[in-house]
Design a protein around this motif. Structure first.
Motif, PDB file in Angstrom:
ATOM      1  N   LYS A   2      -3.890   0.247  12.260  1.00 38.57           N
ATOM      2  CA  LYS A   2      -2.725  -0.544  12.270  1.00 38.57           C
ATOM      3  C   LYS A   2      -2.683  -1.835  11.379  1.00 38.57           C
ATOM      4  CE  LYS A   2      -2.106  -2.560  16.266  1.00 38.57           C
ATOM      5  NZ  LYS A   2      -2.103  -2.940  17.622  1.00 38.57           N
ATOM      6  N   VAL A   3      -3.997  -2.167  10.929  1.00 37.82           N
ATOM      7  CA  VAL A   3      -4.102  -3.472  10.114  1.00 37.82           C
ATOM      8  C   VAL A   3      -3.477  -3.197   8.782  1.00 37.82           C
ATOM      9  CG1 VAL A   3      -6.665  -2.859   9.340  1.00 37.82           C
ATOM     10  CG2 VAL A   3      -5.567  -5.224   9.535  1.00 37.82           C
ATOM     11  N   VAL A   4      -3.712  -1.925   8.264  1.00 37.46           N
ATOM     12  CA  VAL A   4      -2.997  -1.518   6.861  1.00 37.46           C
ATOM     13  C   VAL A   4      -1.412  -1.432   7.061  1.00 37.46           C
ATOM     14  CG1 VAL A   4      -2.709   0.592   5.455  1.00 37.46           C
ATOM     15  CG2 VAL A   4      -4.897   0.133   6.682  1.00 37.46           C
ATOM     16  N   ILE A   7      -0.723  -5.456   7.193  1.00 36.15           N
ATOM     17  CA  ILE A   7      -0.954  -5.847   5.620  1.00 36.15           C
ATOM     18  C   ILE A   7       0.259  -5.179   4.637  1.00 36.15           C
ATOM     19  CG2 ILE A   7      -2.508  -5.527   3.490  1.00 36.15           C
ATOM     20  CD1 ILE A   7      -3.467  -7.555   5.320  1.00 36.15           C
ATOM     21  N   GLN A   8       0.595  -4.109   4.792  1.00 37.19           N
ATOM     22  CA  GLN A   8       1.758  -3.672   3.988  1.00 37.19           C
ATOM     23  C   GLN A   8       2.880  -4.511   4.408  1.00 37.19           C
ATOM     24  OE1 GLN A   8       1.065  -1.930   1.352  1.00 37.19           O
ATOM     25  NE2 GLN A   8       2.445  -0.315   1.789  1.00 37.19           N
ATOM     26  N   ALA A   9       3.263  -4.921   5.592  1.00 39.44           N
ATOM     27  CA  ALA A   9       4.452  -5.716   5.939  1.00 39.44           C
ATOM     28  C   ALA A   9       4.132  -7.158   5.342  1.00 39.44           C
ATOM     29  CB  ALA A   9       4.333  -5.887   7.667  1.00 39.44           C
ATOM     30  N   MET A  10       2.852  -7.602   5.438  1.00 35.46           N
ATOM     31  CA  MET A  10       2.680  -8.935   4.465  1.00 35.46           C
ATOM     32  C   MET A  10       2.901  -8.976   3.257  1.00 35.46           C
ATOM     33  SD  MET A  10      -0.315 -11.189   6.696  1.00 35.46           S
ATOM     34  CE  MET A  10      -1.379  -9.848   7.524  1.00 35.46           C
ATOM     35  N   ARG A  11       2.475  -7.644   2.650  1.00 41.86           N
ATOM     36  CA  ARG A  11       2.895  -7.541   1.046  1.00 41.86           C
ATOM     37  C   ARG A  11       4.355  -7.627   0.628  1.00 41.86           C
ATOM     38  NH1 ARG A  11      -0.665  -5.074  -2.546  1.00 41.86           N
ATOM     39  NH2 ARG A  11       0.960  -3.967  -3.433  1.00 41.86           N
ATOM     40  N   LYS A 276      -2.850  -5.731  22.248  1.00 40.19           N
ATOM     41  CA  LYS A 276      -2.427  -4.193  22.427  1.00 40.19           C
ATOM     42  C   LYS A 276      -0.844  -4.245  22.065  1.00 40.19           C
ATOM     43  CE  LYS A 276      -5.899  -3.255  25.694  1.00 40.19           C
ATOM     44  NZ  LYS A 276      -6.509  -2.724  27.073  1.00 40.19           N
ATOM     45  N   SER A 277      -0.282  -5.358  22.280  1.00 39.92           N
ATOM     46  CA  SER A 277       1.230  -5.180  22.130  1.00 39.92           C
ATOM     47  C   SER A 277       1.712  -5.804  20.703  1.00 39.92           C
ATOM     48  CB  SER A 277       1.753  -6.185  23.071  1.00 39.92           C
ATOM     49  OG  SER A 277       1.280  -7.395  22.836  1.00 39.92           O
ATOM     50  N   PHE A 278       0.861  -5.690  19.822  1.00 37.99           N
ATOM     51  CA  PHE A 278       1.321  -6.133  18.380  1.00 37.99           C
ATOM     52  C   PHE A 278       1.977  -5.071  17.847  1.00 37.99           C
ATOM     53  CE2 PHE A 278       0.867  -7.081  13.966  1.00 37.99           C
ATOM     54  CZ  PHE A 278       0.915  -8.237  13.758  1.00 37.99           C
ATOM     55  N   TYR A 279       3.226  -5.286  17.257  1.00 37.64           N
ATOM     56  CA  TYR A 279       4.111  -4.485  16.877  1.00 37.64           C
ATOM     57  C   TYR A 279       4.641  -4.619  15.447  1.00 37.64           C
ATOM     58  CZ  TYR A 279       8.296  -1.387  16.046  1.00 37.64           C
ATOM     59  OH  TYR A 279       9.092  -0.714  15.279  1.00 37.64           O
ATOM     60  N   VAL A 280       4.584  -3.640  14.358  1.00 37.56           N
ATOM     61  CA  VAL A 280       4.906  -4.071  13.189  1.00 37.56           C
ATOM     62  C   VAL A 280       6.263  -3.162  12.923  1.00 37.56           C
ATOM     63  CG1 VAL A 280       4.486  -3.990  10.837  1.00 37.56           C
ATOM     64  CG2 VAL A 280       2.455  -4.284  12.387  1.00 37.56           C
ATOM     65  N   PRO A 281       7.253  -3.982  12.554  1.00 41.86           N
ATOM     66  CA  PRO A 281       8.810  -3.189  12.477  1.00 41.86           C
ATOM     67  C   PRO A 281       8.344  -2.215  10.987  1.00 41.86           C
ATOM     68  CG  PRO A 281       9.099  -5.330  12.692  1.00 41.86           C
ATOM     69  CD  PRO A 281       7.364  -5.203  12.625  1.00 41.86           C
ATOM     70  N   GLN A 282       9.217  -0.857  11.305  1.00 40.22           N
ATOM     71  CA  GLN A 282       8.879   0.080  10.100  1.00 40.22           C
ATOM     72  C   GLN A 282       9.819  -0.548   8.899  1.00 40.22           C
ATOM     73  OE1 GLN A 282       7.499   3.006   9.694  1.00 40.22           O
ATOM     74  NE2 GLN A 282       6.136   2.592  11.388  1.00 40.22           N
ATOM     75  N   PRO A 283      10.971  -0.963   9.041  1.00 42.71           N
ATOM     76  CA  PRO A 283      11.427  -1.542   7.856  1.00 42.71           C
ATOM     77  C   PRO A 283      10.569  -2.448   7.091  1.00 42.71           C
ATOM     78  CG  PRO A 283      12.854  -1.711   9.537  1.00 42.71           C
ATOM     79  CD  PRO A 283      11.613  -1.499  10.170  1.00 42.71           C
ATOM     80  N   LEU A 284       9.664  -3.244   7.474  1.00 44.37           N
ATOM     81  CA  LEU A 284       8.548  -4.267   6.954  1.00 44.37           C
ATOM     82  C   LEU A 284       7.766  -3.380   6.108  1.00 44.37           C
ATOM     83  CD1 LEU A 284       8.258  -7.262   9.189  1.00 44.37           C
ATOM     84  CD2 LEU A 284       9.667  -7.012   7.069  1.00 44.37           C
TER      85      LEU A 284
END
Length: 375
Positions: A2-4, A7-11, A276-284
């Protein structure tokens, strides 16, 4: 993994803010009044510092497993990730963008050599202007590859030690110590090697060390108190927003944009690991996939939408928000095409060559062994 995604979102966000920083004047209906664009996006250059720290983080993270790639595979993957698109973009910029008609500049840019030995940390940029950061990236990859070859266990310590020695030792030889990348000392000779020596002594390289430290903290972190880390992350974001609003981010470097970027990267990754609830939106995440193409291609879009005396441009009549949205839309479309037509095929070729090299080596040994036994 999940961290990848995080990181992708931050990039993706970092690339977007770099682009908005360069497009900021499009928000002004009158170019002599840059207040609006500067107020909203004047600190967007921080994306470069965040990119460097993300590179340090992700390289440590993806090499954490001892069963991972060796040094040659690591370097090959990095080269096929960075070089093909940069080379094509450089050649395109040489023929399409103004002020880039020097063959001397072209070969230097293709070799990732800064064009001039002045104006640190940019050193004259490159034929494709955003490419100035890639020289720092490639130097970091070579250093980390060397560290991997020496010791997987101590790769971070070795890489950090080499970078610190190179920067501080280089500055000692050049006669000055500073953490300000704009005041870093310059090599005193007139040759293309001078800008490379000056660059290796520039403290911008220290940002990769900060990124590696974030990765080490992430890998070793064991606490489950997500609420404290959430508070830490929120505080880091508020701190950065306050700097942004007051235009006091401070420019590139560890004492400028680097410090808030370090806190943001560290706090968000640790919070992601414990929550456990951390969510990264797919568009990001998708935006992160396109981040490298976005970063390299936006110079062409800016040129397309920027009127010049005696020339006709696609959007010469567009101003303000309409122009900004048109430029962003064009950038995303162009980046999508570059990602699928150049980046992905280049990475596939790189992986195929690495697999072939791994396959050929044992085969060659086997053939040699059979020949030896029948002799």
């Amino acid at each position: 993994m999940k961290v990848v995604q995080s990181i992708q979102a931050m990039r993706g966000i970092a690339a977007l803010f770099v682009v908005l920083y360069h497009y900021r004047s499009s928000l002004n209906k009158h170019y002599e009044d840059p207040a609006l664009g500067d107020t909203l996006f004047g600190a967007g250059y921080f994306g470069v510092d965040l990119f460097f720290m993300i590179s340090g983080f992700i390289i440590v993270y993806v090499t954490a497993a001892r069963t991972g790639d060796g040094t040659l595979s690591f370097l090959a993957k990095r080269l096929f990730r960075v070089v093909p698109l940069a080379a094509i973009g450089t050649v395109a910029a040489f023929f399409l963008l103004p002020g880039t008609d020097s063959l001397n500049y072209l070969w230097k840019s293709l070799a990732f050599i800064p064009l001039k030995n002045n104006d640190p940390p940019f050193f004259g940029y490159s034929v494709l202007q955003p490419e100035w950061t890639l020289t720092y990236e490639l130097i970091f990859y070579c250093i980390f590859g060397l560290a991997l070859a020496i010791s997987h266990k101590y790769r971070v310590a070795i890489a950090a030690g080499v970078i610190l020695t190179m920067v501080l030792g280089g500055q000692a030889l050049l006669g000055d110590f500073t953490l300000n990348p704009y005041r870093s000392p310059l090599a005193p000779w007139d040759h293309w090697t001078a800008q490379l020596v000056s660059l290796t002594a520039n403290p911008m390289l220290l940002e990769f060390v900060f990124g590696m430290l974030c990765a080490e903290a992430y890998l070793r972190f064991r606490s489950s108190k997500s609420y404290l880390l959430g508070l830490f992350a929120a505080t880091a974001l508020v701190y950065f927003v306050n700097l942004w609003i007051h235009k006091s981010v401070g420019g590139h470097g560890v004492l400028g944009a680097g410090l808030p970027c370090f806190f943001i990267l560290l706090s968000l990754t640790l919070f992601e690991k414990s929550s456990k609830s951390f969510y990264v939106p797919q568009p990001l995440i998708k935006l992160g996939d396109l981040s490298y193409s976005i970063y390299l291609s936006h110079s062409f879009v800016w040129e397309l939408f920027t009127p010049r005396a005696g020339e006709q441009h696609l959007a010469i009549e567009l101003v303000g928000l309409e122009k900004l949205l048109a430029m962003l839309g064009t950038t995303l479309i162009l980046s999508w095409a570059l990602y699928h037509c150049i980046e992905l095929p280049a990475m596939r070729i790189g992986r195929a060559l690495i697999r072939a090299a791994h396959f050929v080596k044992p085969s060659a040994v086997l053939i040699w062994t059979k020949t030896k036994s029948t002799a």
